[in-house]
Design an enzyme around this catalytic site. Structure first.
Site, PDB file in Angstrom:
ATOM      1  N   ARG A 214      -9.102   8.150  -4.356  1.00  0.00           N
ATOM      2  CA  ARG A 214      -9.587   7.492  -5.573  1.00  0.00           C
ATOM      3  C   ARG A 214     -10.159   8.480  -6.587  1.00  0.00           C
ATOM      4  NH1 ARG A 214     -10.220   5.026  -1.128  1.00  0.00           N
ATOM      5  NH2 ARG A 214      -9.385   2.951  -0.817  1.00  0.00           N
TER       6      ARG A 214
ATOM      7  N   TYR B  95      -4.741  -7.708  -8.809  1.00  0.00           N
ATOM      8  CA  TYR B  95      -5.199  -6.616  -9.675  1.00  0.00           C
ATOM      9  C   TYR B  95      -5.512  -7.204 -11.046  1.00  0.00           C
ATOM     10  CZ  TYR B  95      -3.526  -3.102  -6.296  1.00  0.00           C
ATOM     11  OH  TYR B  95      -3.328  -2.321  -5.172  1.00  0.00           O
TER      12      TYR B  95
END
Length: 310
Positions: free
Chosen positions: A188, A36
């Site tokens: 999302r 990430y």
């Protein structure tokens, strides 16, 4: 993830404040990955958790994604040596002596899952990892992994819009006593009730997602409006309806919420108090029929890497 990458600009101070608010509210599971924003997210967590007692939270860490300086993806590396090296770097960035749950982000097709799980098992034996998890793998892989070492949970996308886990994977996990950590519970942000055709911006990866593109987005937002109608009648928000539905799937299914701000966190936490009847849950589910959701949950190249979809 969203606090470091993928969804456009980030706010470090708000991210840290949101993490502290989550801990204050009783959240105990924090999920990250070494890829990430190439370690940024682990360093951010270390900063936020510096003054927090280590026994009050659990860290779930994914590894294995191979990414270049330009953001391009090369695949996944889950060789035993790579596993141990990844954990060594994560421990350093996180500023901790152990990781609670360690998992390969995806199945490496070049490495038997037995070898990958065995390497994590070595780290369990050495005290650097507490539990072994999996991510986005199918039933056969789950069974093979569980034959080597105890598997704590499977992290997999599960929402009103993504119910593929219900075909057989959920049953496999229950047969083997493996929990499910459901990510993407708001798809999302698509079914959060906050997304519109003008949402997003520079650096937001959702622009490349099939579900957020063209006619697919129009069709999907129509489903969200149907869900909004049900949520309004129930006196809850769209996001709370979506999260509560996932939470209702069973005590062995834990919704993983990707809130980036305190406001979104507070809304999501409101789902904990939502107690819905079977009839109300059915209405929520009927508002977003799985076969009516337009577009795959990832672009084609990423879908091809999902063992869970084979």
């Amino acid at each position: 993830m969203g606090m470091s990458a993928a969804y456009g600009d980030t706010d470090r101070d708000e991210s840290v404040a949101t993490l502290h608010a989550a801990l204050d509210a009783g959240i105990t599971l924090l999920d990250t990955a070494d890829f990430y924003s190439m370690g940024h997210n682990e360093i951010l967590l270390a900063e936020a958790l510096r003054q927090v007692s280590r026994d009050t939270y659990q860290l779930s860490v994914k590894f294995g994604a191979q990414i270049g300086p330009d953001g391009s993806w090369f695949g996944f590396d889950a060789r035993p040596a790579a596993v141990k090296t990844a954990v060594a770097y994560s421990l350093q960035r996180l500023g901790t002596d152990y990781i609670d749950i360690c998992r390969p982000a995806r199945l490496d097709p070049a490495v038997p899952i037995e070898d990958t799980v065995g390497a994590i098992g070595d780290l369990v034996d050495a005290g650097f990892v507490r539990h072994i998890g999996l991510s986005e793998v199918g039933s056969d892989t789950i069974r093979r992994a569980a034959a080597v070492r105890p598997i704590s949970d499977l992290q997999i996308e599960y929402s009103l819009a993504s119910r593929g886990v219900e075909r057989d994977i959920l049953d496999t996990c229950r047969e083997l006593g493996i929990g499910v950590t459901a990510y993407g519970v708001l798809s999302r942000g698509l079914i959060s009730g906050h997304w519109t055709k003008t949402s997003g911006g520079p650096g937001d990866s959702r622009a490349a997602s099939p579900r957020f593109s063209g006619e697919n987005l129009d069709r999907n937002l129509a489903l969200v409006e149907a869900l909004r109608g049900v949520a309004d009648e129930l006196g809850i928000t769209v996001a709370q309806a979506a999260i509560a539905w996932v939470a209702s799937r069973g005590r062995d299914v834990v919704p993983l919420v990707g809130a980036r701000t305190r406001a979104r966190l507070a809304e999501s936490l409101g789902a904990v108090a939502v107690d819905l009847s079977a009839a109300q849950l059915a209405r929520i589910e009927a508002a977003v029929p799985a076969d009516q959701v337009a577009g795959e949950r990832y672009p084609a190249a990423h879908m091809a890497a999902l063992d869970s979809e084979r």
